[in-house]
Design a protein around this motif. Sequence first.
Motif, mmCIF file in Angstrom:
data_model
loop_
_atom_site.group_PDB
_atom_site.id
_atom_site.type_symbol
_atom_site.label_atom_id
_atom_site.label_comp_id
_atom_site.label_asym_id
_atom_site.label_seq_id
_atom_site.Cartn_x
_atom_site.Cartn_y
_atom_site.Cartn_z
ATOM 1 N N GLY A 58 0.807 -1.207 0.000
ATOM 2 C CA GLY A 58 0.000 0.000 0.000
ATOM 3 C C GLY A 58 0.841 1.258 0.000
ATOM 4 O O GLY A 58 0.482 2.249 -0.658
ATOM 5 N N GLY A 59 1.953 1.247 0.726
ATOM 6 C CA GLY A 59 2.831 2.412 0.718
ATOM 7 C C GLY A 59 3.424 2.677 -0.652
ATOM 8 O O GLY A 59 3.469 3.827 -1.114
ATOM 9 N N ALA A 60 3.870 1.611 -1.317
ATOM 10 C CA ALA A 60 4.425 1.786 -2.666
ATOM 11 C C ALA A 60 3.358 2.247 -3.650
ATOM 12 O O ALA A 60 3.582 3.150 -4.457
ATOM 13 N N ALA A 61 2.168 1.639 -3.568
ATOM 14 C CA ALA A 61 1.086 2.047 -4.469
ATOM 15 C C ALA A 61 0.639 3.478 -4.192
ATOM 16 O O ALA A 61 0.316 4.232 -5.119
ATOM 17 N N GLY A 62 0.614 3.867 -2.912
ATOM 18 C CA GLY A 62 0.229 5.225 -2.570
ATOM 19 C C GLY A 62 1.193 6.260 -3.115
ATOM 20 O O GLY A 62 0.777 7.323 -3.593
ATOM 21 N N ALA A 75 -11.557 8.715 -0.945
ATOM 22 C CA ALA A 75 -12.642 7.938 -1.542
ATOM 23 C C ALA A 75 -12.322 6.443 -1.525
ATOM 24 O O ALA A 75 -13.190 5.610 -1.235
ATOM 25 N N VAL A 76 -11.078 6.099 -1.824
ATOM 26 C CA VAL A 76 -10.666 4.690 -1.784
ATOM 27 C C VAL A 76 -10.780 4.149 -0.359
ATOM 28 O O VAL A 76 -11.254 3.020 -0.134
ATOM 29 N N LEU A 77 -10.355 4.940 0.623
ATOM 30 C CA LEU A 77 -10.425 4.521 2.022
ATOM 31 C C LEU A 77 -11.878 4.323 2.456
ATOM 32 O O LEU A 77 -12.199 3.362 3.174
ATOM 33 N N ALA A 78 -12.765 5.214 2.033
ATOM 34 C CA ALA A 78 -14.180 5.071 2.384
ATOM 35 C C ALA A 78 -14.761 3.789 1.792
ATOM 36 O O ALA A 78 -15.525 3.073 2.460
ATOM 37 N N ALA A 79 -14.402 3.486 0.551
ATOM 38 C CA ALA A 79 -14.902 2.265 -0.077
ATOM 39 C C ALA A 79 -14.368 1.022 0.635
ATOM 40 O O ALA A 79 -15.116 0.057 0.885
#
Length: 361
Positions: free
Chosen positions: A48-52, A74-78
């Motif tokens: 997730g860190g690399a993708a972020g 928005a991704v976090l809410a989903a």
Amino acid sequence: PTMLALCWGLNGIMQGVPYPCYMKLLGLSFGAKLGSAAGLWQTSAYAGGAAGNMLAGYLLTRFPWQVTFFVPSAVLAACSLATLLLTPTSSEEECCETAPEVELSVVSAEEPDARQRRNLVLGDADGSPAPDNQQQEEEQGAVSRVCNKALKVVRIPGLVNVSLAYFLVKLVRYAILFWLPYYLVNERHYSTTSVGPLSSCFEVGGLFGCTLAGFATDAWADGHRFLVVTPLLVASACLLFAYADGAQFLLGEVPVLGAEAPAAPFSIFVFDFVVLSCLGVCISGPDSILAGPAAQDLAKLGGDLGVATVVGIVDGIGSLGSVMQGAVTTTVSTKYGWASLYRLLGLLLVGSCVLCVSPMR
């Protein structure tokens, strides 16, 4: 700045809450295979860190900077909604098993006459306590319960050692993670195009390290977490000692610093790539085990404290290390140099290894 700091602090609090809950869920779901499951699950932090970072870079080059906050939100809410809908809840039988039955039986065993005599002393003649005395009694009881719970936490065998060990591991890992790109550009003199892939090898190593460490605790160490953690901490410390002076050994002299310094030779690039990758593998194992399976093992000794409480304590103390790394890094690197900083980080991991000796027994 004040509003930004407030929002950022609330963001950190909200992100820290789910971790103990997820670890408890993993323990209930996988049982004896907790080490492997937790190691595999911990890879999400590295991936997730690399993708972020890649997502933020893409959005910054094409949209206003505000978009870099809206899209991840928005991704976090989903993901939060999916977690709420898909995560199984504890069964009624599990809740009953963890309930403090002893304390309930003690309360119910109090004689009615004794309660009436106590109320006559504290309150009215009909046995009902006076409002002021009742409120004072409730406040004293709440304080007493908090103190008793704090004492139970401190008395859990190995909890203080594991928490302090995780504090040191977290400090070292985040000091490397946050300051590595700056160090590679300003001290190793890499170009900005090559520093990104080189610094990411530390995170990529973590992807493999936490998975292998979790598998090793289940398959080879038979659930004895510290038989895996301790050698990895020793290896991480040795790699940091080597990284502090390895470049000078390869060059045969102290590298020239400043704007006129030459670009790093290929041998230095290979050295950095190998050491940083191995360091990512070695340090990610203790990072994932101490606040995960090891903390859950300690929770079994904590009575009615619960798994999530113990995991939250270990993870919370470890998070203080990630906060303090900034002050430690800037102070030591400015006054004594980067080589001294890496030696200090190696010594901190040695201290973490020493703290793990007692729980290992």
